[in-house]
Scaffold this active site. Structure first.
Site, PDB file in Angstrom:
ATOM      1  N   HIS A  62       0.916  -1.145   0.101  1.00  0.00           N
ATOM      2  CA  HIS A  62      -0.044   0.137   0.228  1.00  0.00           C
ATOM      3  C   HIS A  62       0.943   1.171   0.104  1.00  0.00           C
ATOM      4  O   HIS A  62       0.625   2.222  -0.898  1.00  0.00           O
ATOM      5  CB  HIS A  62      -0.964   0.049   1.133  1.00  0.00           C
ATOM      6  CG  HIS A  62      -1.535   1.426   1.308  1.00  0.00           C
ATOM      7  ND1 HIS A  62      -2.509   1.914   0.539  1.00  0.00           N
ATOM      8  CD2 HIS A  62      -1.397   2.108   2.532  1.00  0.00           C
ATOM      9  CE1 HIS A  62      -3.048   2.931   0.855  1.00  0.00           C
ATOM     10  NE2 HIS A  62      -2.373   3.237   2.074  1.00  0.00           N
ATOM     11  N   HIS A  78       3.648   6.541   5.905  1.00  0.00           N
ATOM     12  CA  HIS A  78       2.329   7.490   6.259  1.00  0.00           C
ATOM     13  C   HIS A  78       1.526   6.760   7.132  1.00  0.00           C
ATOM     14  O   HIS A  78       0.879   7.007   8.156  1.00  0.00           O
ATOM     15  CB  HIS A  78       1.777   7.836   5.001  1.00  0.00           C
ATOM     16  CG  HIS A  78       0.773   6.708   4.518  1.00  0.00           C
ATOM     17  ND1 HIS A  78       1.056   6.056   3.379  1.00  0.00           N
ATOM     18  CD2 HIS A  78      -0.508   6.512   4.538  1.00  0.00           C
ATOM     19  CE1 HIS A  78       0.255   5.222   2.950  1.00  0.00           C
ATOM     20  NE2 HIS A  78      -0.606   5.378   3.807  1.00  0.00           N
ATOM     21  N   GLU A 124       0.657   5.372  12.916  1.00  0.00           N
ATOM     22  CA  GLU A 124      -0.606   4.819  13.109  1.00  0.00           C
ATOM     23  C   GLU A 124      -0.738   3.331  13.591  1.00  0.00           C
ATOM     24  O   GLU A 124      -1.608   2.927  14.301  1.00  0.00           O
ATOM     25  CB  GLU A 124      -1.635   5.162  12.248  1.00  0.00           C
ATOM     26  CG  GLU A 124      -3.150   4.993  12.397  1.00  0.00           C
ATOM     27  CD  GLU A 124      -4.063   5.437  11.255  1.00  0.00           C
ATOM     28  OE1 GLU A 124      -5.108   4.765  10.999  1.00  0.00           O
ATOM     29  OE2 GLU A 124      -3.637   6.071  10.421  1.00  0.00           O
ATOM     30  N   ASP A 125      -0.166   2.503  12.661  1.00  0.00           N
ATOM     31  CA  ASP A 125      -0.316   1.059  12.566  1.00  0.00           C
ATOM     32  C   ASP A 125       0.923   0.341  13.343  1.00  0.00           C
ATOM     33  O   ASP A 125       0.660  -1.162  13.317  1.00  0.00           O
ATOM     34  CB  ASP A 125      -0.521   0.458  11.206  1.00  0.00           C
ATOM     35  CG  ASP A 125      -1.953   1.138  10.418  1.00  0.00           C
ATOM     36  OD1 ASP A 125      -2.852   1.439  11.318  1.00  0.00           O
ATOM     37  OD2 ASP A 125      -1.935   1.195   9.384  1.00  0.00           O
ATOM     38  N   ASP A 153      -2.938   8.560  -0.914  1.00  0.00           N
ATOM     39  CA  ASP A 153      -3.421   7.418   0.156  1.00  0.00           C
ATOM     40  C   ASP A 153      -4.888   6.871  -0.294  1.00  0.00           C
ATOM     41  O   ASP A 153      -5.083   5.933  -0.518  1.00  0.00           O
ATOM     42  CB  ASP A 153      -3.168   7.735   1.315  1.00  0.00           C
ATOM     43  CG  ASP A 153      -3.545   6.970   2.318  1.00  0.00           C
ATOM     44  OD1 ASP A 153      -3.435   5.668   2.351  1.00  0.00           O
ATOM     45  OD2 ASP A 153      -4.315   7.260   3.431  1.00  0.00           O
ATOM     46  N   ASP A 201     -23.818  13.558 -27.726  1.00  0.00           N
ATOM     47  CA  ASP A 201     -23.789  14.248 -29.012  1.00  0.00           C
ATOM     48  C   ASP A 201     -22.741  15.438 -29.252  1.00  0.00           C
ATOM     49  O   ASP A 201     -22.485  15.852 -30.192  1.00  0.00           O
ATOM     50  CB  ASP A 201     -25.021  14.806 -29.566  1.00  0.00           C
ATOM     51  CG  ASP A 201     -25.997  13.838 -30.153  1.00  0.00           C
ATOM     52  OD1 ASP A 201     -25.470  12.734 -30.482  1.00  0.00           O
ATOM     53  OD2 ASP A 201     -27.226  13.995 -30.244  1.00  0.00           O
TER      54      ASP A 201
END
Length: 705
Positions: free
Chosen positions: A48, A72, A76-77, A139, A259
């Site tokens: 990712h 990034h 957080e993870d 992201d 058109d």
């Protein structure tokens, strides 16, 4: 699937070896940090951030943005702190990563509040470094490309958020390629059946019109080559979501929209743009009113191009956009093109400056918003402009959304100009502040030192800046006026016991506030103003050591409370008797409504005499402000057009009519009941005098109850 080798191939085309090595180091750092983590699709998680960096590399973003893209999700993870990233890759990258990271440690009451708080945090980070939003957009784009592995409810929520917030942000920053992909991917998730049907219809239409498209393109190319212009002519493919939006907004069928043939002509210089425009207009007849010059007046996001619509062969409309290669890069990459062109000049600085101004505006809105949900609503208003371009008296161009008024213009010039605005001139003509502005007009704002925002402006102000400033001012003003009213009511209650607030011992007041759950005196005063506490009983409780619980005020020395008309929601005016400045008035304290003002002779006030503890002696302040509702009853002869004559006479005096109705008295006379806004009794008397001069008007009286 993107690999680090494939990314390196792209990076070597515009980054030096040291910068490329830094991006590679970030990749291996992320790979190690996310070791053992997998995406919903089953792929290693590091795919990712690698894909996000790949999207930014296609835009030719700088190496710090790419390093931040790789990292990034690390804060957080994983267990890695911002300080560790700062030590490894520098404070700038650490700030970028922190700006993109979500607020994970805080518990929120709802998902909406969490999303709003996250966006608010990101807006603050954007103010420090605009690249935060570019990493976030990349992201979100990769997440949108891989929505298929999520359950439908979560996928729809992410798609809706993307269309509501991130797609308009991409448009605001001029990153057209990202915006179009956001819209098409989001449309497919939210409306899969509609997307499929439009896609099938597009494939059929493409096959049917291929020959005509080639003919028009070749004719344009041949004409321009004869004139000595070396250009690139591209057919523009319409996108799913833009077709769907056009079908809905213009109520047209698919065949009507398909058109229209669309072409983009890429030239070598700005001068050639206008020369090519002349050649095109000599080849096909231009459609009047459809020419737009975004080169002379660029859009707010820095977009530049010439747009024209022509009547092509067989009467088929042909849309043409003419621009330079640099403008084409700007249209696709917007603010990201600032980094693409930064090394060889200042060509893309216009969009970068505009983006910074927009983010600064976000910061101002964030400071004035009551909470994160109010802030995000303001942002949504700001993100959907259909622009008009107007001029200041000195010739400066301002871009505003369609339906903007002079109030929006005033706040766009400066907050102080908006707050003190009293009137405007449009093209040197006096005009109401509520009149929608048109492109090309010159607007002049007249201000007064004593003027301040009017709550009615919220009915027609459309820009987020204007609305947030008006809300902010009124909120503060209402609070201040409410506290002043509460203080007056409490002082009046204390005066009945021959006391006042200043003479109360501080310790006694502090004990009372603590015992009743108030943080400070201001909150008590606000509660009194709203009618939640009776001032007489509050005064009695404050003085209970001096007076026994059954003590009654003797009323000596008590002064009526002054009403200024700016107290906001804590003072309302009874619709039964319509009090206006100059009338003798009395008040009644109503729960949550605060003080309801009645005329002294009002019949309804007599019914409230039983609750004398809730009655408040009132009088109008010498500097009372605002307009107040008054009702007249006019007896006129039964003649055609009399209501129109009365309305015209009142309008000629600059008075706003709120309601007008008629009631037949008999075969000869009709009653006209009229509600209008006046400033005081003198103003009303002047209106009544003018109405009595109308032929066939027999009697004009004020309705008392």
């Amino acid at each position: 699937m993107e690999t680090i080798d494939a990314l390196n191939t792209t990076l070597r085309t515009y980054l030096d070896s040291e910068q490329t090595a830094s991006v590679n180091r970030a990749y291996y750092f992320a790979e190690q940090a996310h070791y053992g983590q997998r995406r919903r699709s089953g792929e290693p998680y590091v795919t990712h951030p690698l894909a996000v960096a790949g999207i930014l590399a296609e835009m030719h973003m700088d190496h710090q943005s790419l390093v931040a893209a790789m990292l990034h999700d690390v804060i957080e993870d994983t267990g890695i702190e911002k300080t560790a990233i700062g030590e490894q890759f520098g404070s700038t990258v650490a700030d970028l990563v922190d700006g993109v990271s979500k607020l994970t440690q805080i518990e929120f009451q709802s998902l909406e509040e969490k999303q709003a708080e996250n966006f608010q945090k990101m807006a603050l980070a954007m103010a420090r470094d605009i690249r935060v939003i570019l990493v976030k957009l990349a992201d979100r784009l990769h997440n949108m490309r891989t929505l298929g592995v999520l359950d439908s409810k979560k996928a729809r929520r992410i798609a809706r958020e993307t269309l509501d917030i991130y797609s308009p942000i991409a448009m605001r920053l001029g990153i057209n390629s990202v915006r179009l992909e956001f819209e098409d991917l989001g449309f497919r998730v939210l409306y899969p059946m509609r997307a499929k049907r439009i896609e099938i219809a597009m494939a059929q239409a493409r096959g049917n019109r291929t020959e005509l498209v080639y003919k028009v393109r070749d004719q344009i190319k041949a004409t321009l080559q004869q004139e000595g212009h070396q250009v690139e002519v591209l057919g523009r493919e319409k996108h799913l979501y833009s077709i769907y939006k056009k079908m809905r907004s213009k109520r047209k069928s698919f065949s009507d929209i398909m058109d229209i043939y669309a072409f983009r002509i890429i030239v070598d210089s700005v001068d050639t743009c206008y020369r090519v425009l002349g050649c095109i207009h000599s080849l096909y007849k231009p459609v009047p009113g459809e020419f737009k010059d975004y080169i002379a007046i660029p859009k707010a996001n820095g977009y530049q191009s010439l747009h024209t619509v022509l009547m092509g062969m067989h009467g088929v409309p042909v849309e043409v956009q003419i621009r330079t290669q640099e403008m084409e890069d700007m249209a696709n990459n917007g603010i990201a093109a600032h980094w693409l062109y930064k090394s060889d000049g200042q060509s893309a600085n216009g969009s970068h400056t505009r983006a910074r101004e927009w983010v600064q505006g976000l910061l101002e809105m964030q400071q004035r918003a009551g909470n994160s949900l109010e802030f995000i609503e303001s942002v949504k208003i700001d993100l959907f402009p259909d622009e008009i371009y107007v001029f200041t008296p000195k010739g400066r161009i301002l871009e505003l959304p369609r339906r903007a008024t002079a109030v929006d213009f005033a706040y766009a010039v400066h907050t102080d100009v908006g707050n003190h605005c009293v009137a405007c001139r449009i093209n040197r003509r006096l005009a109401p502040l509520s009149e929608p502005l048109q492109s090309g007009q010159t607007i002049e704002i007249m201000t007064s030192e004593g003027a301040r925002p009017n709550p009615s402006w919220l009915d027609y102000a459309v820009t987020a800046k204007a609305r947030s400033n008006i809300h902010h001012f009124l909120k503060n003003q209402t609070r201040n006026d409410s506290m002043a009213l509460g203080r007056s009511l409490l002082e009046k209650g204390l005066a009945g016991f021959h006391s006042n607030l200043d003479s109360l011992p501080e310790a006694k007041l502090a004990d009372f506030l603590e015992h009743n759950g108030y943080n400070d005196l201001n909150n008590l005063l606000l509660d009194i103003a709203r009618g939640n506490r009776l001032p007489t009983f509050t005064a009695q409780q404050l003085l209970h050591e001096t007076f026994d619980d059954q003590a009654k005020p003797d009323g000596e020395g008590a002064q009526p409370v002054d009403i200024r008309g700016t107290e906001g929601f804590v003072v309302s005016y009874a619709r039964c008797c319509h009090p206006i400045p100059g009338d003798a008035i009395e008040g009644y304290l109503s729960l949550e409504k605060g003080v309801v003002v009645h005329r002294e002779q009002c019949n309804n006030l007599n019914d409230m005499r039983d609750h004398s503890e809730r009655q408040v002696a009132l009088r109008w302040d010498k500097e009372v402000e605002g307009e107040y509702l008054a009702e007249l009853r006019i007896e006129v002869e039964n003649r055609r057009g009399m209501i129109a004559v009365i309305a015209t006479r009142i309008n000629s005096m600059g008075v706003n009519i709120e309601k007008i109705a008629s009631d037949v008295k008999d075969y000869q006379f009709t009653y006209v009941n009229l509600e209008m806004l006046v400033t005081d009794r003198v103003h009303l008397a002047r209106i009544m005098k003018r109405l009595r001069t109308i032929t066939h008007v027999h009697r004009v009286t004020r309705v008392k109850n």
